[in-house]
Design an enzyme around this catalytic site. Structure first.
Site, PDB file in Angstrom:
ATOM      1  N   ASN A 270      10.066 -46.550  33.740  1.00  0.00           N
ATOM      2  CA  ASN A 270      10.420 -47.517  34.769  1.00  0.00           C
ATOM      3  C   ASN A 270      11.066 -48.759  34.142  1.00  0.00           C
ATOM      4  O   ASN A 270      11.225 -48.852  32.924  1.00  0.00           O
ATOM      5  CB  ASN A 270       9.174 -47.867  35.592  1.00  0.00           C
ATOM      6  CG  ASN A 270       9.502 -48.141  37.040  1.00  0.00           C
ATOM      7  OD1 ASN A 270      10.530 -48.726  37.362  1.00  0.00           O
ATOM      8  ND2 ASN A 270       8.621 -47.716  37.923  1.00  0.00           N
TER       9      ASN A 270
ATOM     10  N   HIS B  92       3.664 -56.064  10.895  1.00  0.00           N
ATOM     11  CA  HIS B  92       3.954 -56.920   9.743  1.00  0.00           C
ATOM     12  C   HIS B  92       2.714 -57.057   8.877  1.00  0.00           C
ATOM     13  O   HIS B  92       1.587 -56.922   9.364  1.00  0.00           O
ATOM     14  CB  HIS B  92       4.422 -58.299  10.222  1.00  0.00           C
ATOM     15  CG  HIS B  92       5.622 -58.227  11.109  1.00  0.00           C
ATOM     16  ND1 HIS B  92       6.899 -58.136  10.631  1.00  0.00           N
ATOM     17  CD2 HIS B  92       5.737 -58.172  12.462  1.00  0.00           C
ATOM     18  CE1 HIS B  92       7.760 -58.062  11.633  1.00  0.00           C
ATOM     19  NE2 HIS B  92       7.068 -58.076  12.761  1.00  0.00           N
TER      20      HIS B  92
ATOM     21  N   GLY C 227       1.624 -50.450  34.295  1.00  0.00           N
ATOM     22  CA  GLY C 227       2.531 -51.576  34.088  1.00  0.00           C
ATOM     23  C   GLY C 227       2.015 -52.613  33.104  1.00  0.00           C
ATOM     24  O   GLY C 227       0.854 -53.001  33.133  1.00  0.00           O
TER      25      GLY C 227
END
Length: 177
Positions: free
Chosen positions: A77, A107, A134
């Protein structure tokens, strides 16, 4: 980079690969809505592998694209980001809701090492029949098992088994399916 060992993102070969991907993404994200076939062609050229049935809503972002391997029935989406500095495997019937973020890159924890610009990347595997809600974030090196649902807004920092619903920050299993 693909061996999960330190690398420099400024390496000329990597810069060239990212630039190629960014040109494809620029076109993909700029096409009018009725250009679905051209979008399909771009994704097929961008991804390392993609099944016959897929839909990706723009805008979509990734680093290289060629490290993304997806099976059939993929749906991504709006506003999704996949930082594919290492391989990302997406099983069949994977649904990524808006603003899902999948990060293979990380990192060094040591600040002196971080100053050098070195990065590391760990692969991510998302099984078959997975729905990621989401705004969820999937961190480097994670595996999400088949038939699992990740709740919206979750931050997946550890592997999630198959056949569960998992939510939260950090993401944790709340029930079996």
């Amino acid at each position: 980079m693909l061996a999960n060992e330190p690398y420099l993102e400024a390496d000329p070969e990597l810069v060239e690969m990212r630039t190629k991907a960014q040109h494809l993404l620029y076109e993909f994200n700029s096409l009018p809505p009725d250009e679905a076939e051209r979008r399909r062609e771009i994704i097929q050229a961008l991804f390392g592998e993609v099944g016959q049935i897929f839909a990706i809503q723009p805008p979509f972002r990734c680093d290289y694209g060629c490290h993304i391997y997806a099976k059939d029935n993929l749906y991504i989406n709006y506003d999704c980001v996949i930082l594919d500095c290492n391989k990302v495997y997406l099983g069949s019937n994977v649904l990524l809701a808006p603003k899902v973020q999948i990060y293979t890159v990380y990192h060094p924890l040591d600040p002196e090492a971080r100053k050098t610009g070195v990065e590391i990347a760990a692969p991510i595997t998302i099984g078959d029949n997975v729905w990621i809600g989401g705004g969820a974030i999937v961190c480097p090196g994670i595996t999400i098992g088949d038939n699992t649902t990740i709740g919206a807004g979750s931050v997946v920092t550890k592997d999630i088994p198959a056949n569960v619903v998992a939510v939260g920050n950090p993401c944790r299993v709340i029930r079996e399916v």
